[in-house]
Write a protein that holds these residues in place. Structure first.
Motif, PDB file in Angstrom:
ATOM      1  N   LEU A 169       0.808  -1.220   0.000  1.00  0.00           N
ATOM      2  CA  LEU A 169       0.000   0.000   0.000  1.00  0.00           C
ATOM      3  C   LEU A 169       0.843   1.271   0.000  1.00  0.00           C
ATOM      4  O   LEU A 169       0.338   2.348  -0.292  1.00  0.00           O
ATOM      5  N   ASP A 170       2.125   1.155   0.332  1.00  0.00           N
ATOM      6  CA  ASP A 170       3.008   2.332   0.298  1.00  0.00           C
ATOM      7  C   ASP A 170       3.591   2.568  -1.090  1.00  0.00           C
ATOM      8  O   ASP A 170       4.331   3.525  -1.280  1.00  0.00           O
ATOM      9  N   TYR A 171       3.301   1.703  -2.038  1.00  0.00           N
ATOM     10  CA  TYR A 171       4.053   1.748  -3.293  1.00  0.00           C
ATOM     11  C   TYR A 171       3.206   1.844  -4.567  1.00  0.00           C
ATOM     12  O   TYR A 171       3.492   1.139  -5.538  1.00  0.00           O
ATOM     13  N   PRO A 172       2.217   2.719  -4.612  1.00  0.00           N
ATOM     14  CA  PRO A 172       1.435   2.814  -5.861  1.00  0.00           C
ATOM     15  C   PRO A 172       2.281   3.286  -7.038  1.00  0.00           C
ATOM     16  O   PRO A 172       2.120   2.786  -8.153  1.00  0.00           O
ATOM     17  N   ASP A 173       3.180   4.237  -6.799  1.00  0.00           N
ATOM     18  CA  ASP A 173       3.997   4.752  -7.912  1.00  0.00           C
ATOM     19  C   ASP A 173       4.952   3.683  -8.425  1.00  0.00           C
ATOM     20  O   ASP A 173       5.166   3.541  -9.632  1.00  0.00           O
ATOM     21  N   ARG A 214      -5.947   5.632   0.202  1.00  0.00           N
ATOM     22  CA  ARG A 214      -4.915   6.503  -0.378  1.00  0.00           C
ATOM     23  C   ARG A 214      -4.203   5.784  -1.531  1.00  0.00           C
ATOM     24  O   ARG A 214      -3.890   6.378  -2.549  1.00  0.00           O
ATOM     25  N   PHE A 215      -3.977   4.503  -1.327  1.00  0.00           N
ATOM     26  CA  PHE A 215      -3.333   3.723  -2.396  1.00  0.00           C
ATOM     27  C   PHE A 215      -4.202   3.750  -3.653  1.00  0.00           C
ATOM     28  O   PHE A 215      -3.708   4.017  -4.757  1.00  0.00           O
ATOM     29  N   ARG A 218      -4.341   7.167  -5.347  1.00  0.00           N
ATOM     30  CA  ARG A 218      -3.090   7.535  -6.037  1.00  0.00           C
ATOM     31  C   ARG A 218      -2.884   6.647  -7.268  1.00  0.00           C
ATOM     32  O   ARG A 218      -2.533   7.136  -8.330  1.00  0.00           O
ATOM     33  N   LEU A 222      -2.800   7.844 -11.343  1.00  0.00           N
ATOM     34  CA  LEU A 222      -1.681   7.573 -12.263  1.00  0.00           C
ATOM     35  C   LEU A 222      -2.163   6.765 -13.467  1.00  0.00           C
ATOM     36  O   LEU A 222      -1.827   7.063 -14.617  1.00  0.00           O
TER      37      LEU A 222
END
Ligand code: SF4
Lengths: 386, 269
Positions: A169-173, A214-215, A218, A222
């Motif tokens: 969940l911290d890494y969508p980008d 949030r994930f 975001r 993108l």
């Protein structure tokens, strides 16, 4: 009861999987049993004789790694399907694979029409190799990427399924970059679910719902801004259900809780309906979730059996509770009986971790996106008119 | 001399960076004076285990503000930088200054990304894309690159080095390597208060300078044997500096391509 129509037929060619993901729910993934020609023949005969197959459906080879079996098995399945499908119903064959066994022979097989391919990959190495490992504990990403390259070389379209854990969940980008770098144009997210032997999920931690929201926000921003946009199953399904609920009213049940919309058959010919994850499991109250065997049980016999009637009654209660209590029901249809059972201990229940994240958050974020898009379009229209 | 405990580095939470610390850090051989400024002596060696333990903050990270936090820009934002550069170059060639895409759009997207990662850039921060000749020994990582002359303090030179409270004095928040080649940063691993303490220890009779700029100069001239630390930054990698500031400069170290860094400063508006 008019059962079906069948929408999804899940066949287990083998319970065996050549890798050993930490979040896997398959209880017998070490077993090297295979579905015999005889069982496959009986299964397809059963399906078409049952009267459930009345509309085009999907035949999904899953519940084990399907590519463990040789290409010849599926060529034989094609022949049997052709023989039993006398009415010529369109059947899309779908393979969900970990892609580690893909080779040129498989690619040639997948080039035929009416085949859909799903590849399981969880993103860059630091995410994928945490969970998707061999039995010796080694990461599998390198092999998966070789498989993906082969698919590209042979011009075979595929969709990727990524399992989201708390870490992801911290890494969508980073996930978005990964899909772009490997020319992946269609993505579906599953969440790490509590199912069968996988009795705890990293997503149970406090604060996950907000992180998940949030994930999704975001990642979708993108994906939709990409040129061309990256297809995201969660966005497309949520948008479709938001629109179709308005047209068709709120009362429909979803595929997973509609009796006989899904038929699951294991490699020995045992069959069940509802959530595929239930097949192969038992509960003290319900006994085995397998309702019969294609060799010995006809559909009419099973429809009147106490085991099925009790299951349907309890699942129906769960759907009624959802309808009464949940504002997302018109777009969800009452959720997955499997998740309800594994998390809440009963089908007669409502919210689960999976629906809280995968259903509710995705619906809410999609609605926000659609509304902001509509509002922006209105402003632009206004500006153009003045 | 032995590295004193001071500012440490860590990978910022919610980031994943390749490589380990022993391949990311190098230890210098002291400081020299040149052209009225200070430069690191040009000899570098890998850190010892003891030096690594002084320089690297082990997880879990307790007080992030005092740690130099490494992060990595995603590829899609790095690609946007190159697109912006190309568009700007084209419009400059065509003489259409007004057609330039505003850099603020890219800055905003980088800001949104960092905010998502809970490494938010302060409100009203200033964003400067600085392109330098890689043949220079040092490149500016400071508030005023025009007056650059070697190792400098990341806090405004006129500010009191003791000020840490709100509102923050102008200082460099951090920077990002926008190039596709690795670059590096040379730092003195001590916060300003420790620079002052070390100067006092060596020359107790001399008054401590009042401003950050004077303090940095005093330390660099009084402690030429102190080992600077070289921090390697891969393509797209950045560092959010410790809150109290530190002495530093860019160190392209033999790059072939122009040095491109995005410097983010706070308290400058
Ligand atoms: S979102 Fe969950 S609680 Fe709501 S209807 Fe669906 S399954 Fe039931």
């Amino acid at each position: 009861m008019l059962a079906g129509p069948l929408e999804l037929l899940v066949l287990q060619p083998t319970p065996f999987c050549n890798i050993d993901c930490s979040y896997c729910y398959l209880p017998n993934r070490q077993s090297t049993h295979r579905m015999s020609r005889e069982v496959l023949d009986q299964t397809l005969r059963w399906v078409f004789a049952s009267g459930l197959a009345r509309v085009p459906f999907v035949l999904l080879w899953h519940a084990g790694e399907p590519l463990v079996l040789p290409v010849g098995f599926y060529e034989m399945a094609d022949d049997l399907l052709l023989r039993h499908n006398e009415i010529g119903l369109p059947v899309l064959q779908s393979f969900q694979t970990n892609a580690t066994l893909l080779n040129a022979d498989w690619c040639r097989f997948f080039q035929r029409p009416n085949v859909h391919l799903g590849v399981s990959v969880d993103g860059p190495g630091f995410l994928h190799d945490r969970c998707r490992r061999t039995r010796q504990g080694q990461g599998t990403l390198d092999r998966v990427l070789r498989g993906i390259e082969l698919l590209h070389e042979h011009g075979i379209p595929f969709q990727v399924i990524t399992v989201l854990t708390a870490e992801s969940l911290d890494y969508p980008d980073e996930l978005f970059d990964f899909y772009q770098a490997h020319r992946i144009s269609s993505v579906a997210f599953n969440v790490e679910e509590i199912e069968g032997p996988h009795t705890a999920s990293s997503l149970q931690r406090a604060g996950t719902a907000e992180r998940f929201r949030r994930f999704v926000q975001r990642f979708l921003s993108l994906a939709l801004a990409a040129d061309p946009p990256l297809q995201v199953r969660e966005f497309e399904q949520a948008a479709a259900s938001l629109l179709s609920a308005r047209r068709h009213g709120p009362d429909t049940r979803t595929q997973e809780n509609k009796p006989w919309a899904i038929v699951n058959v294991d490699c020995a010919g045992n069959f069940s309906t509802y959530s595929p994850e239930l097949l192969g499991l038992t509960s003290p109250r319900h006994g085995s979730f397998a309702l019969g065997n294609v060799a010995t049980h006809s559909l009419p016999a099973v429809l009147n059996a106490p085991a099925f009637l009790a299951l349907e009654a309890e699942i129906g209660q769960g759907v009624d509770l959802c309808r009464a209590q949940c504002r997302h029901f018109p777009f969800c249809g009452g959720g997955s009986p499997g998740n309800k059972f594994f998390e809440n201990g009963t089908f007669a229940s409502t919210e689960t971790l999976c629906c809280r994240l995968h259903k509710k958050v995705c619906l809410d974020v999609t609605l926000e996106l659609l509304e902001s898009h509509t509002a922006q379009a209105a402003v632009e229209r206004e500006r153009a008119l003045t | 001399m032995t590295l004193l405990p001071g500012c440490r580095f860590a990978v910022a939470p919610h980031f994943h960076l390749p490589g380990d610390w022993s391949s990311r850090l190098l230890i210098g051989a002291g400081i020299a004076e040149a052209d009225g400024g200070f430069i690191p002596r040009s000899s570098w060696r890998p850190p010892t285990a003891a030096e690594l333990s002084v320089l690297v903050e082990p997880p879990p990270l307790a007080n992030l503000e005092d740690v130099g936090c490494l992060f990595l820009l995603p590829q899609h934002l790095r690609a946007e930088w190159w697109q912006w550069l190309e568009r700007t170059h084209e419009s400059n060639k065509a003489g259409a200054q007004s057609a330039q895409a505003p850099f603020s759009n890219l800055a905003q997207r980088i800001g949104e990304f960092l905010a998502f990662k809970q490494l938010a850039v302060p409100d009203g921060a200033r964003w400067d894309a600085v392109i330098s000749d890689p043949m220079q020994l040092l490149t500016p990582w400071c508030l005023d690159g025009r007056r650059f002359g070697g190792l400098r303090c990341s806090v405004a030179p006129w500010a009191s080095w003791a000020v840490t409270a709100e509102p923050p004095c102008p200082c460099l928040w951090g920077g990002i390597n926008l190039g596709e080649e690795p670059t590096s940063l040379v730092v003195i691993n001590l916060p300003l208060a420790k620079l002052a303490a070390e100067c006092r220890r060596r020359f107790p009779e001399r008054p401590t300078p009042a401003t950050a700029g004077e303090l940095a100069e005093r330390f660099l001239s009084d402690c030429p044997d102190y080992a600077p630390v070289r921090l390697l930054l891969g393509a797209g990698e950045g560092v959010r500096l410790p809150r109290g500031g530190m002495i530093l400069a860019g160190y392209p170290g033999g790059k072939a391509e122009p040095e491109m860094v995005l410097l983010i400063s706070r308290g400058t508006n």
